[in-house]
Write an enzyme that holds these catalytic residues in place. Structure first.
Site, PDB file in Angstrom:
ATOM      1  N   ASP A 195      -0.872   2.603  -5.428  1.00 37.50           N
ATOM      2  CA  ASP A 195      -0.859   1.169  -5.698  1.00 37.50           C
ATOM      3  C   ASP A 195      -2.135   0.781  -6.447  1.00 37.50           C
ATOM      4  OD1 ASP A 195      -1.823   1.858  -2.845  1.00 37.50           O
ATOM      5  OD2 ASP A 195      -2.802  -0.057  -3.232  1.00 37.50           O
TER       6      ASP A 195
ATOM      7  N   HIS B 195       0.820  -1.214   0.000  1.00 36.74           N
ATOM      8  CA  HIS B 195       0.000   0.000   0.000  1.00 36.74           C
ATOM      9  C   HIS B 195       0.856   1.267   0.000  1.00 36.74           C
ATOM     10  CE1 HIS B 195      -4.124   1.007  -0.134  1.00 36.74           C
ATOM     11  NE2 HIS B 195      -4.368   1.248   1.133  1.00 36.74           N
TER      12      HIS B 195
ATOM     13  N   ASN C 198      -9.310   3.728  -1.343  1.00 41.53           N
ATOM     14  CA  ASN C 198      -9.755   4.713  -0.355  1.00 41.53           C
ATOM     15  C   ASN C 198      -8.928   5.995  -0.368  1.00 41.53           C
ATOM     16  OD1 ASN C 198     -11.923   3.200   0.608  1.00 41.53           O
ATOM     17  ND2 ASN C 198     -10.641   2.097   2.067  1.00 41.53           N
TER      18      ASN C 198
ATOM     19  N   ASN D  66      -6.410   6.707   4.088  1.00 38.00           N
ATOM     20  CA  ASN D  66      -7.821   7.008   3.858  1.00 38.00           C
ATOM     21  C   ASN D  66      -8.171   8.481   3.984  1.00 38.00           C
ATOM     22  OD1 ASN D  66      -7.941   4.247   3.628  1.00 38.00           O
ATOM     23  ND2 ASN D  66      -9.333   3.927   5.349  1.00 38.00           N
TER      24      ASN D  66
END
Length: 212
Positions: free
Chosen positions: A102, A30, A123, A77
């Protein structure tokens, strides 16, 4: 806070890499957006040594073009809480913003440069779009990380570190990304995306069936 860039300069590019802050997230899938920022900054000798709008921040010149680099420290997020104010502070149109993130829809190590798009259930991108007031007209450098194996939870996959084979692919991809971004700065988004994505297409065909 840093001063706005001179009006006499060419319009800057803002490159925003998405990821999570903290040592435990270093090397995870991530966080490849952060890694892309680091690779570009290192290649161009741009120090990432200040904080601006909740982001680790650096700025430099590529030729005569100002480049702003940011790694939001808000956690993935909430990435838009940093990228939105940064674009506003420097009064940049969104066609001068590129977000690195990613992407599970691309094989590990394959990149795509595109001029706009949705969030694809990412997100971090959702937050960026929200803080750009719903505007999706900003470029993205998508960094392929592949799909989770078997029935593995995608969230667990994203927070897992790369294995040795995947890490080699990502390292190579980051250097290719640096080249693509330099081309973007010199030639503009349309031409650079055409050339860069053509090269990456052949890589996609080669890697899409190879496990990591």
């Amino acid at each position: 806070m840093l001063n706005r860039l001179s009006r006499a300069c060419p319009l800057p590019w803002l490159f925003v890499g998405l990821g999570n802050p903290g040592n435990k997230y270093i090397g995870t899938r991530h966080n490849v957006g952060f890694e892309m920022i680091d690779a570009f900054a290192q290649s161009q000798r741009i120090p990432m040594n200040t904080v601006n709008c909740k982001a680790i921040f650096g700025q430099g010149l590529i030729g005569e073009v100002p480049v702003l680099l940011a790694k939001p420290q808000t956690y993935m997020n909430l990435s838009g809480e940093s990228s939105g104010p940064l674009a506003a502070y420097y009064k940049l149109p969104l066609n001068r913003v590129v977000v690195f993130h990613d992407d599970m829809d691309l094989p590990c190590g394959v990149l795509r440069l595109q001029d706009k798009g949705g969030h694809g259930s990412h997100n971090g991108l959702k937050s960026v779009i929200y803080h750009f007031r719903g505007n999706r007209e900003f470029a993205r450098l998508r960094i392929g990380i592949g799909r989770p194996p078997g029935q593995m939870d995608p969230k667990a996959f994203l927070l897992q570190k790369f294995n040795a084979t995947a890490h080699q692919r990502i390292d190579a991809a980051l250097q290719e990304g640096v080249g693509g971004l330099k081309l973007l700065i010199s030639e503009g988004l349309t031409e650079s995306a055409r050339c860069f994505n053509k090269e990456q297409k052949y890589k996609y065909l080669k890697l899409q069936t190879v496990p990591t």
